[in-house]
Design a protein around this motif. Structure first.
Motif, PDB file in Angstrom:
ATOM      1  N   PHE A 134       0.850  -1.186   0.000  1.00 16.10           N
ATOM      2  CA  PHE A 134       0.000   0.000   0.000  1.00 16.10           C
ATOM      3  C   PHE A 134       0.888   1.240   0.000  1.00 16.10           C
ATOM      4  N   LEU A 135       0.357   2.323  -0.548  1.00 13.29           N
ATOM      5  CA  LEU A 135       0.991   3.617  -0.335  1.00 13.29           C
ATOM      6  C   LEU A 135       0.802   3.998   1.119  1.00 13.29           C
ATOM      7  N   LYS A 136       1.802   4.618   1.727  1.00 18.64           N
ATOM      8  CA  LYS A 136       1.737   4.948   3.155  1.00 18.64           C
ATOM      9  C   LYS A 136       2.052   6.421   3.369  1.00 18.64           C
ATOM     10  N   ASP A 137       1.317   7.012   4.326  1.00 19.29           N
ATOM     11  CA  ASP A 137       1.632   8.329   4.848  1.00 19.29           C
ATOM     12  C   ASP A 137       1.946   8.116   6.324  1.00 19.29           C
ATOM     13  N   GLY A 138       3.216   7.804   6.614  1.00 19.97           N
ATOM     14  CA  GLY A 138       3.564   7.363   7.955  1.00 19.97           C
ATOM     15  C   GLY A 138       3.059   5.942   8.135  1.00 19.97           C
ATOM     16  N   ASP A 139       2.218   5.750   9.174  1.00 22.77           N
ATOM     17  CA  ASP A 139       1.608   4.442   9.393  1.00 22.77           C
ATOM     18  C   ASP A 139       0.225   4.345   8.758  1.00 22.77           C
ATOM     19  N   ARG A 140      -0.239   5.433   8.175  1.00 22.99           N
ATOM     20  CA  ARG A 140      -1.590   5.454   7.606  1.00 22.99           C
ATOM     21  C   ARG A 140      -1.561   4.986   6.156  1.00 22.99           C
ATOM     22  N   ARG A 141      -2.473   4.053   5.815  1.00 15.96           N
ATOM     23  CA  ARG A 141      -2.562   3.559   4.450  1.00 15.96           C
ATOM     24  C   ARG A 141      -3.318   4.555   3.580  1.00 15.96           C
ATOM     25  N   ILE A 142      -2.871   4.672   2.354  1.00 17.48           N
ATOM     26  CA  ILE A 142      -3.567   5.474   1.351  1.00 17.48           C
ATOM     27  C   ILE A 142      -4.032   4.519   0.257  1.00 17.48           C
ATOM     28  N   PHE A 143      -5.313   4.541  -0.041  1.00 17.10           N
ATOM     29  CA  PHE A 143      -5.900   3.583  -0.970  1.00 17.10           C
ATOM     30  C   PHE A 143      -6.134   4.240  -2.333  1.00 17.10           C
ATOM     31  N   VAL A 144      -5.912   3.453  -3.391  1.00 18.91           N
ATOM     32  CA  VAL A 144      -6.262   3.864  -4.746  1.00 18.91           C
ATOM     33  C   VAL A 144      -7.285   2.870  -5.281  1.00 18.91           C
ATOM     34  N   GLN A 145      -7.721   3.090  -6.528  1.00 16.37           N
ATOM     35  CA  GLN A 145      -8.803   2.294  -7.073  1.00 16.37           C
ATOM     36  C   GLN A 145      -8.472   0.800  -7.114  1.00 16.37           C
ATOM     37  N   SER A 146      -7.238   0.447  -7.451  1.00 16.72           N
ATOM     38  CA  SER A 146      -6.863  -0.974  -7.487  1.00 16.72           C
ATOM     39  C   SER A 146      -6.926  -1.600  -6.098  1.00 16.72           C
ATOM     40  N   ASP A 147      -6.623  -0.800  -5.050  1.00 19.57           N
ATOM     41  CA  ASP A 147      -6.713  -1.311  -3.684  1.00 19.57           C
ATOM     42  C   ASP A 147      -8.163  -1.578  -3.311  1.00 19.57           C
ATOM     43  N   ILE A 148      -9.065  -0.706  -3.774  1.00 24.75           N
ATOM     44  CA  ILE A 148     -10.493  -0.921  -3.510  1.00 24.75           C
ATOM     45  C   ILE A 148     -10.945  -2.224  -4.157  1.00 24.75           C
ATOM     46  N   GLY A 149     -10.460  -2.492  -5.381  1.00 28.41           N
ATOM     47  CA  GLY A 149     -10.796  -3.758  -6.023  1.00 28.41           C
ATOM     48  C   GLY A 149     -10.305  -4.948  -5.222  1.00 28.41           C
ATOM     49  N   ALA A 150      -9.119  -4.834  -4.616  1.00 28.22           N
ATOM     50  CA  ALA A 150      -8.583  -5.922  -3.789  1.00 28.22           C
ATOM     51  C   ALA A 150      -9.453  -6.145  -2.549  1.00 28.22           C
ATOM     52  N   LEU A 151      -9.910  -5.062  -1.929  1.00 27.75           N
ATOM     53  CA  LEU A 151     -10.770  -5.187  -0.738  1.00 27.75           C
ATOM     54  C   LEU A 151     -12.106  -5.832  -1.103  1.00 27.75           C
ATOM     55  N   ILE A 152     -12.646  -5.454  -2.263  1.00 23.52           N
ATOM     56  CA  ILE A 152     -13.907  -6.059  -2.716  1.00 23.52           C
ATOM     57  C   ILE A 152     -13.718  -7.553  -2.955  1.00 23.52           C
ATOM     58  N   ALA A 153     -12.570  -7.917  -3.528  1.00 25.36           N
ATOM     59  CA  ALA A 153     -12.285  -9.339  -3.762  1.00 25.36           C
ATOM     60  C   ALA A 153     -12.233 -10.109  -2.443  1.00 25.36           C
ATOM     61  N   LEU A 154     -11.611  -9.509  -1.410  1.00 25.26           N
ATOM     62  CA  LEU A 154     -11.596 -10.157  -0.092  1.00 25.26           C
ATOM     63  C   LEU A 154     -12.990 -10.261   0.497  1.00 25.26           C
ATOM     64  N   ARG A 155     -13.785  -9.199   0.300  1.00 31.34           N
ATOM     65  CA  ARG A 155     -15.145  -9.185   0.841  1.00 31.34           C
ATOM     66  C   ARG A 155     -16.001 -10.298   0.238  1.00 31.34           C
ATOM     67  N   ASP A 156     -15.836 -10.552  -1.060  1.00 24.13           N
ATOM     68  CA  ASP A 156     -16.725 -11.463  -1.784  1.00 24.13           C
ATOM     69  C   ASP A 156     -16.162 -12.875  -1.941  1.00 24.13           C
ATOM     70  N   THR A 157     -14.955 -13.136  -1.454  1.00 22.92           N
ATOM     71  CA  THR A 157     -14.342 -14.452  -1.682  1.00 22.92           C
ATOM     72  C   THR A 157     -15.003 -15.533  -0.842  1.00 22.92           C
ATOM     73  N   ASP A 158     -15.025 -16.746  -1.391  1.00 21.48           N
ATOM     74  CA  ASP A 158     -15.495 -17.912  -0.645  1.00 21.48           C
ATOM     75  C   ASP A 158     -14.339 -18.732  -0.094  1.00 21.48           C
ATOM     76  N   LYS A 159     -13.105 -18.340  -0.472  1.00 19.40           N
ATOM     77  CA  LYS A 159     -11.916 -19.058  -0.020  1.00 19.40           C
ATOM     78  C   LYS A 159     -11.379 -18.408   1.256  1.00 19.40           C
TER      79      LYS A 159
END
Length: 235
Positions: A42-67
């Motif tokens: 992830f992009l970081k600002d100190g310890d804080r994560r900064i999200f971009v559109q591809s990161d949102i897609g990764a989170l959605i994939a985790l949300r919807d996975t059955d594995k």
């Protein structure tokens, strides 16, 4: 260093990502930790994560996975590394592209016109995507409102049904109480009638017994009196 970020690409905070993906903010942090644990960057600002559109897609994939989440996170980390590798190869190819640019002004003009048209098409597509996203949000809001209305209707219907059941139960209990009271009155009446019959029967029995006693007394009188009475008839 990530090389899959586009110039001027929009960055999102954890709160904005939570609203975009439809999960809680703590869940965003949890998914971020799982991804990083499996090699995702992830992009970081100190310890804080900064999200971009591809990161949102990764989170959605985790949300919807059955594995298992870790297995999906490993796949997403691998996909990210492949994107970064492709981006690096493209950057290396850029100098060659500049060196091979045509010297003919007409060809340069055509290339520039092509790029302008592509940019215009991209902007139009972005506008369309923005409009579609707005319509989708409106649709989701309507669906949520409809769900609330339906839930309220079901709740009200259940309350009305429960009230009817309680009313019918009260009516049934009142009806049974009335029947019980009537049966009790009938039973008391029959008991009184039966007692009256017994009293009358007892009186009859006492009267008959008294008559029998008097008759027996008359029969047991001295025989002389009877002889005297018979002698009168002989004369």
């Amino acid at each position: 260093m990530r090389r899959d970020i586009q110039p001027n690409e929009r960055a999102f905070s954890s709160k904005e990502v939570a609203e975009e993906v439809g999960i809680a903010t703590p869940t965003v942090r949890k998914y971020g930790q799982i991804l990083e644990r499996n090699g995702y960057e992830f992009l970081k600002d100190g310890d804080r994560r900064i999200f971009v559109q591809s990161d949102i897609g990764a989170l959605i994939a985790l949300r919807d996975t059955d594995k298992p989440l870790d297995d999906t996170a490993k796949e997403l980390a691998y996909q990210q590394k492949e994107r970064i590798k492709e981006s690096s190869e493209k950057e290396l190819a850029i100098p060659d592209t500049y060196e091979n640019l045509p010297q003919d002004p007409n060809q340069l003009k055509e290339i520039l016109m092509f790029l302008v048209n592509e940019m215009a098409a991209t902007r139009e597509m972005n506008v369309q995507l923005t409009n579609d996203m707005s319509e989708l949000k409106i649709t989701v809001a309507r669906l949520q409102q409809d769900h609330h209305v339906i839930s309220s209707s079901i709740g009200n219907s259940a309350q009305r049904t429960q009230a009817k059941i309680e009313k019918l139960t009260e009516q049934q209990n009142a009806y049974y109480e009335t029947l019980l009271h009537q049966e009790k009155e009938k039973s008391e009446y029959l008991q009184k009638e039966l007692q009256n019959l017994r009293d009358e029967q007892k009186k009859e029995w006492l009267s008959q017994n008294e008559f029998n006693k008097r008759l027996e007394e008359v029969i047991q009188k001295p025989k002389e009196k009877w002889e005297w009475l018979f002698s009168l008839f002989r004369k």
